[in-house]
Write a protein that holds these residues in place. Structure first.
Motif, PDB file in Angstrom:
ATOM      1  N   ARG A  50       0.617 -20.644 -15.335  1.00 56.79           N
ATOM      2  CA  ARG A  50       1.372 -20.223 -14.152  1.00 56.79           C
ATOM      3  C   ARG A  50       1.848 -18.775 -14.266  1.00 56.79           C
ATOM      4  O   ARG A  50       1.937 -18.082 -13.258  1.00 56.79           O
ATOM      5  CB  ARG A  50       2.571 -21.149 -13.934  1.00 56.79           C
ATOM      6  N   MET A  51       2.161 -18.347 -15.483  1.00 57.65           N
ATOM      7  CA  MET A  51       2.548 -16.936 -15.647  1.00 57.65           C
ATOM      8  C   MET A  51       1.375 -16.026 -15.290  1.00 57.65           C
ATOM      9  O   MET A  51       1.542 -15.023 -14.595  1.00 57.65           O
ATOM     10  CB  MET A  51       2.973 -16.651 -17.097  1.00 57.65           C
ATOM     11  N   ILE A  52       0.200 -16.367 -15.786  1.00 55.14           N
ATOM     12  CA  ILE A  52      -0.978 -15.530 -15.504  1.00 55.14           C
ATOM     13  C   ILE A  52      -1.237 -15.505 -13.995  1.00 55.14           C
ATOM     14  O   ILE A  52      -1.443 -14.454 -13.396  1.00 55.14           O
ATOM     15  CB  ILE A  52      -2.241 -16.039 -16.261  1.00 55.14           C
ATOM     16  N   ASN A  53      -1.175 -16.692 -13.386  1.00 54.19           N
ATOM     17  CA  ASN A  53      -1.435 -16.755 -11.954  1.00 54.19           C
ATOM     18  C   ASN A  53      -0.419 -15.922 -11.161  1.00 54.19           C
ATOM     19  O   ASN A  53      -0.785 -15.166 -10.258  1.00 54.19           O
ATOM     20  CB  ASN A  53      -1.402 -18.221 -11.496  1.00 54.19           C
ATOM     21  N   HIS A  54       0.834 -16.040 -11.562  1.00 52.35           N
ATOM     22  CA  HIS A  54       1.896 -15.282 -10.906  1.00 52.35           C
ATOM     23  C   HIS A  54       1.607 -13.777 -10.994  1.00 52.35           C
ATOM     24  O   HIS A  54       1.704 -13.039 -10.004  1.00 52.35           O
ATOM     25  CB  HIS A  54       3.227 -15.631 -11.580  1.00 52.35           C
ATOM     26  N   LEU A  55       1.221 -13.329 -12.184  1.00 50.63           N
ATOM     27  CA  LEU A  55       0.944 -11.910 -12.393  1.00 50.63           C
ATOM     28  C   LEU A  55      -0.280 -11.451 -11.598  1.00 50.63           C
ATOM     29  O   LEU A  55      -0.274 -10.381 -10.987  1.00 50.63           O
ATOM     30  CB  LEU A  55       0.717 -11.627 -13.888  1.00 50.63           C
ATOM     31  N   VAL A  56      -1.324 -12.272 -11.613  1.00 52.06           N
ATOM     32  CA  VAL A  56      -2.563 -11.877 -10.935  1.00 52.06           C
ATOM     33  C   VAL A  56      -2.347 -11.808  -9.425  1.00 52.06           C
ATOM     34  O   VAL A  56      -2.790 -10.863  -8.763  1.00 52.06           O
ATOM     35  CB  VAL A  56      -3.735 -12.824 -11.309  1.00 52.06           C
ATOM     36  N   VAL A  57      -1.638 -12.785  -8.882  1.00 54.77           N
ATOM     37  CA  VAL A  57      -1.378 -12.786  -7.437  1.00 54.77           C
ATOM     38  C   VAL A  57      -0.532 -11.571  -7.058  1.00 54.77           C
ATOM     39  O   VAL A  57      -0.808 -10.867  -6.079  1.00 54.77           O
ATOM     40  CB  VAL A  57      -0.714 -14.120  -7.001  1.00 54.77           C
ATOM     41  N   ASP A  58       0.477 -11.285  -7.871  1.00 52.61           N
ATOM     42  CA  ASP A  58       1.318 -10.113  -7.614  1.00 52.61           C
ATOM     43  C   ASP A  58       0.493  -8.827  -7.701  1.00 52.61           C
ATOM     44  O   ASP A  58       0.646  -7.917  -6.880  1.00 52.61           O
ATOM     45  CB  ASP A  58       2.467 -10.077  -8.636  1.00 52.61           C
ATOM     46  N   PHE A  59      -0.353  -8.771  -8.710  1.00 52.09           N
ATOM     47  CA  PHE A  59      -1.232  -7.618  -8.944  1.00 52.09           C
ATOM     48  C   PHE A  59      -2.080  -7.339  -7.687  1.00 52.09           C
ATOM     49  O   PHE A  59      -2.133  -6.213  -7.170  1.00 52.09           O
ATOM     50  CB  PHE A  59      -2.113  -7.970 -10.154  1.00 52.09           C
ATOM     51  N   ILE A  60      -2.689  -8.384  -7.149  1.00 57.14           N
ATOM     52  CA  ILE A  60      -3.560  -8.210  -5.979  1.00 57.14           C
ATOM     53  C   ILE A  60      -2.737  -7.775  -4.756  1.00 57.14           C
ATOM     54  O   ILE A  60      -3.096  -6.830  -4.051  1.00 57.14           O
ATOM     55  CB  ILE A  60      -4.335  -9.520  -5.681  1.00 57.14           C
ATOM     56  N   ARG A  61      -1.609  -8.450  -4.555  1.00 62.44           N
ATOM     57  CA  ARG A  61      -0.797  -8.116  -3.369  1.00 62.44           C
ATOM     58  C   ARG A  61      -0.221  -6.711  -3.463  1.00 62.44           C
ATOM     59  O   ARG A  61      -0.250  -5.945  -2.496  1.00 62.44           O
ATOM     60  CB  ARG A  61       0.333  -9.135  -3.204  1.00 62.44           C
ATOM     61  N   ALA A  62       0.317  -6.375  -4.636  1.00 67.71           N
ATOM     62  CA  ALA A  62       0.963  -5.062  -4.773  1.00 67.71           C
ATOM     63  C   ALA A  62      -0.075  -3.940  -4.658  1.00 67.71           C
ATOM     64  O   ALA A  62       0.183  -2.900  -4.036  1.00 67.71           O
ATOM     65  CB  ALA A  62       1.693  -4.978  -6.114  1.00 67.71           C
ATOM     66  N   THR A  63      -1.255  -4.149  -5.235  1.00 65.62           N
ATOM     67  CA  THR A  63      -2.306  -3.124  -5.170  1.00 65.62           C
ATOM     68  C   THR A  63      -2.822  -2.976  -3.746  1.00 65.62           C
ATOM     69  O   THR A  63      -3.044  -1.862  -3.257  1.00 65.62           O
ATOM     70  CB  THR A  63      -3.452  -3.477  -6.142  1.00 65.62           C
ATOM     71  N   SER A  64      -2.973  -4.124  -3.086  1.00 67.15           N
ATOM     72  CA  SER A  64      -3.421  -4.110  -1.708  1.00 67.15           C
ATOM     73  C   SER A  64      -2.436  -3.325  -0.832  1.00 67.15           C
ATOM     74  O   SER A  64      -2.830  -2.497   0.012  1.00 67.15           O
ATOM     75  CB  SER A  64      -3.547  -5.561  -1.244  1.00 67.15           C
ATOM     76  N   ALA A  65      -1.141  -3.538  -1.066  1.00 68.03           N
ATOM     77  CA  ALA A  65      -0.115  -2.806  -0.304  1.00 68.03           C
ATOM     78  C   ALA A  65      -0.181  -1.304  -0.608  1.00 68.03           C
ATOM     79  O   ALA A  65      -0.075  -0.473   0.301  1.00 68.03           O
ATOM     80  CB  ALA A  65       1.270  -3.361  -0.640  1.00 68.03           C
ATOM     81  N   GLN A  66      -0.384  -0.959  -1.889  1.00 66.03           N
ATOM     82  CA  GLN A  66      -0.492   0.448  -2.273  1.00 66.03           C
ATOM     83  C   GLN A  66      -1.683   1.116  -1.584  1.00 66.03           C
ATOM     84  O   GLN A  66      -1.596   2.242  -1.116  1.00 66.03           O
ATOM     85  CB  GLN A  66      -0.725   0.572  -3.788  1.00 66.03           C
ATOM     86  N   LEU A  67      -2.801   0.373  -1.553  1.00 66.28           N
ATOM     87  CA  LEU A  67      -4.017   0.926  -0.948  1.00 66.28           C
ATOM     88  C   LEU A  67      -3.812   1.163   0.548  1.00 66.28           C
ATOM     89  O   LEU A  67      -4.243   2.180   1.096  1.00 66.28           O
ATOM     90  CB  LEU A  67      -5.202  -0.017  -1.184  1.00 66.28           C
ATOM     91  N   ALA A  68      -3.118   0.203   1.176  1.00 67.95           N
ATOM     92  CA  ALA A  68      -2.867   0.345   2.617  1.00 67.95           C
ATOM     93  C   ALA A  68      -1.986   1.562   2.880  1.00 67.95           C
ATOM     94  O   ALA A  68      -2.206   2.330   3.815  1.00 67.95           O
ATOM     95  CB  ALA A  68      -2.203  -0.928   3.147  1.00 67.95           C
ATOM     96  N   GLN A  69      -1.020   1.757   2.010  1.00 66.71           N
ATOM     97  CA  GLN A  69      -0.085   2.870   2.187  1.00 66.71           C
ATOM     98  C   GLN A  69      -0.748   4.216   1.881  1.00 66.71           C
ATOM     99  O   GLN A  69      -0.525   5.204   2.584  1.00 66.71           O
ATOM    100  CB  GLN A  69       1.110   2.651   1.267  1.00 66.71           C
ATOM    101  N   ALA A  70      -1.560   4.235   0.845  1.00 69.01           N
ATOM    102  CA  ALA A  70      -2.161   5.511   0.403  1.00 69.01           C
ATOM    103  C   ALA A  70      -3.286   5.960   1.334  1.00 69.01           C
ATOM    104  O   ALA A  70      -3.626   7.150   1.367  1.00 69.01           O
ATOM    105  CB  ALA A  70      -2.688   5.367  -1.016  1.00 69.01           C
ATOM    106  N   GLN A  71      -3.872   4.991   2.061  1.00 66.59           N
ATOM    107  CA  GLN A  71      -4.943   5.339   3.005  1.00 66.59           C
ATOM    108  C   GLN A  71      -6.114   6.063   2.341  1.00 66.59           C
ATOM    109  O   GLN A  71      -6.675   6.986   2.928  1.00 66.59           O
ATOM    110  CB  GLN A  71      -4.388   6.237   4.120  1.00 66.59           C
TER     111      GLN A  71
END
Ligand code: MG
Length: 389
Positions: free
Chosen positions: A251-272
């Motif tokens: 569950r720790m790994i899953n939590h980290l991986v899901v956060d990783f994808i969401r946070a990176t996706s948000a960064q990419l959207a912001q950075a354009q």
């Protein structure tokens, strides 16, 4: 936050055959594979990759069969990174290739070995395992008729060279540029880098428990562990200790991986960013964890440093390992004819062109390529009079 839904086709900022900076030695396109699939396949077929089976991650290979070795670590890194790459529509084979190659230059005995060899090489340019990984794929593998090394793509080599001193960067041409200009590598490399940390922080909890260096009471000081441990206990009050621990880590790994994808996706959207070159030129890494998750992950890392990497049993092993490598280096450097013929010849040739630094580098290459058990065996052969040579 909107969930990331993987869709077909690569994102515009992904690495692709069409935007690759290519290979040092030009080759015809592969048939029925992409360039990055070919990179991955070459890495898997290399000698250096097979040696990772018998190289230490934290616990020396002979301490037990269930501990991570460099090869299982590399596969776990690749597994995590591939999940992230696919979710973000990045190049999965390139991500996998970087992960599988990222530790190819590691010495025997993990970081203790790298530090010892760096110390031995201080007057001769030092020893960095990242740079050695690049040296393995660029120079040391001997498998192909037309070129030395594996002749990997720029993007894969860029990902393998995670860190590099400025002094070394200046000698690396195109590949060293980003360290001088303080630029980023492509996203596939950034993802491999963070996946490496997620993998070892979690598997070292598992290995630390197995080695009885960690107990659950102490681990519960770590917020990320405690939260998942509480959730699993509440939901499955009768669960056996072993399954409870594994379910918690999962569950720790899953939590980290899901956060990783969401946070990176948000960064990419912001950075354009619209291309791999814009990713490289962006002032900071775009592959990230969210701030709260990053802090908790750091807390776990600090905990492991204190309770596992600085545990007296691990320190005893690392001090032994350091001595073994130092003594091997001194003996071979003093008299290169003690090395197997092929390595002796390399050392003599290197000495012809680069004097003592060349001889030292050839000795370091020989030692860095050893597995844990081969280093121990070589040490016995050199220093124990009763041992066969
Ligand atoms: Mg690693």
């Amino acid at each position: 936050m909107n969930d990331v839904i993987p869709s077909p086709g690569l994102a515009p900022y992904a690495a692709g055959d069409d935007n690759s900076r290519g290979r040092r030695h030009p080759e015809p396109k592969p048939e029925l594979r992409s360039e990055f699939q070919r990179d991955r396949d070459r890495i898997i077929h290399s000698n250096a990759f097979r040696r990772l089976v018998y190289k230490t991650q934290v616990f020396v290979n002979h301490e037990g069969d269930l501990y991570r070795t460099r090869v299982t670590h590399s596969i776990e890194v690749a597994q995590i990174a591939r999940s992230v790459a696919v979710a973000l529509r990045l190049n999965e084979p390139l991500t996998e290739a970087i992960c599988l190659a990222h530790d190819l230059g590691h010495t025997p005995f993990g970081h203790a070995g790298q530090d010892a060899l760096n110390e031995c090489m201080r007057e001769y340019g030092g020893f960095e395992h990242n740079l050695q990984s690049l040296r393995v794929v660029d120079e040391l593998e001997e498998r192909y008729a037309e070129f030395r090394g594996l002749n990997l793509t720029f993007e894969c080599r860029e990902g393998i060279l995670k860190h590099c001193s400025l002094k070394n960067a200046r000698q690396l041409g195109e590949l060293g540029e980003r360290f001088i200009k303080r630029q980023q590598p492509g996203l596939e490399a950034q993802i491999a880098n963070l996946a490496d940390e997620i993998a070892y922080n979690n598997h070292d909890v598992d290995d630390g428990i197995r080695a009885q260096l960690l107990d659950i009471t102490a681990l519960r000081e770590v917020r990320m562990f405690r939260r998942q441990h509480d959730a699993v206990r509440a939901r499955y009050p009768e669960l056996s200790e072993r399954r409870l621990v594994h379910e918690t880590i999962r569950r720790m790994i899953n939590h980290l991986v899901v956060d990783f994808i969401r946070a990176t996706s948000a960064q990419l959207a912001q950075a354009q960013v619209r291309s791999i070159d814009e990713v490289r030129a962006y002032p900071q890494a775009l592959a990230v964890l969210s701030e709260p998750c990053r802090e908790e992950h750091l807390e776990l890392k600090e905990f492991l440093r204190e309770h596992v990497y600085r545990h007296y049993k691990v320190l005893r092993m690392t001090s032994k390992a350091r001595r073994v490598l130092q003594q091997l280096f001194e003996a071979f450097f003093r008299d290169v004819s003690l090395m197997p013929t092929e390595h002796r010849d390399h050392a003599l040739q290197a000495e012809d062109t680069h004097a003592a630094a060349g001889r030292a580098r050839a000795v370091a290459d020989y030692i860095a390529g050893m597995t844990d058990r081969y280093a121990i065996l070589e040490h016995q052969r050199l220093f124990e009079p009763a041992e066969r040579t």
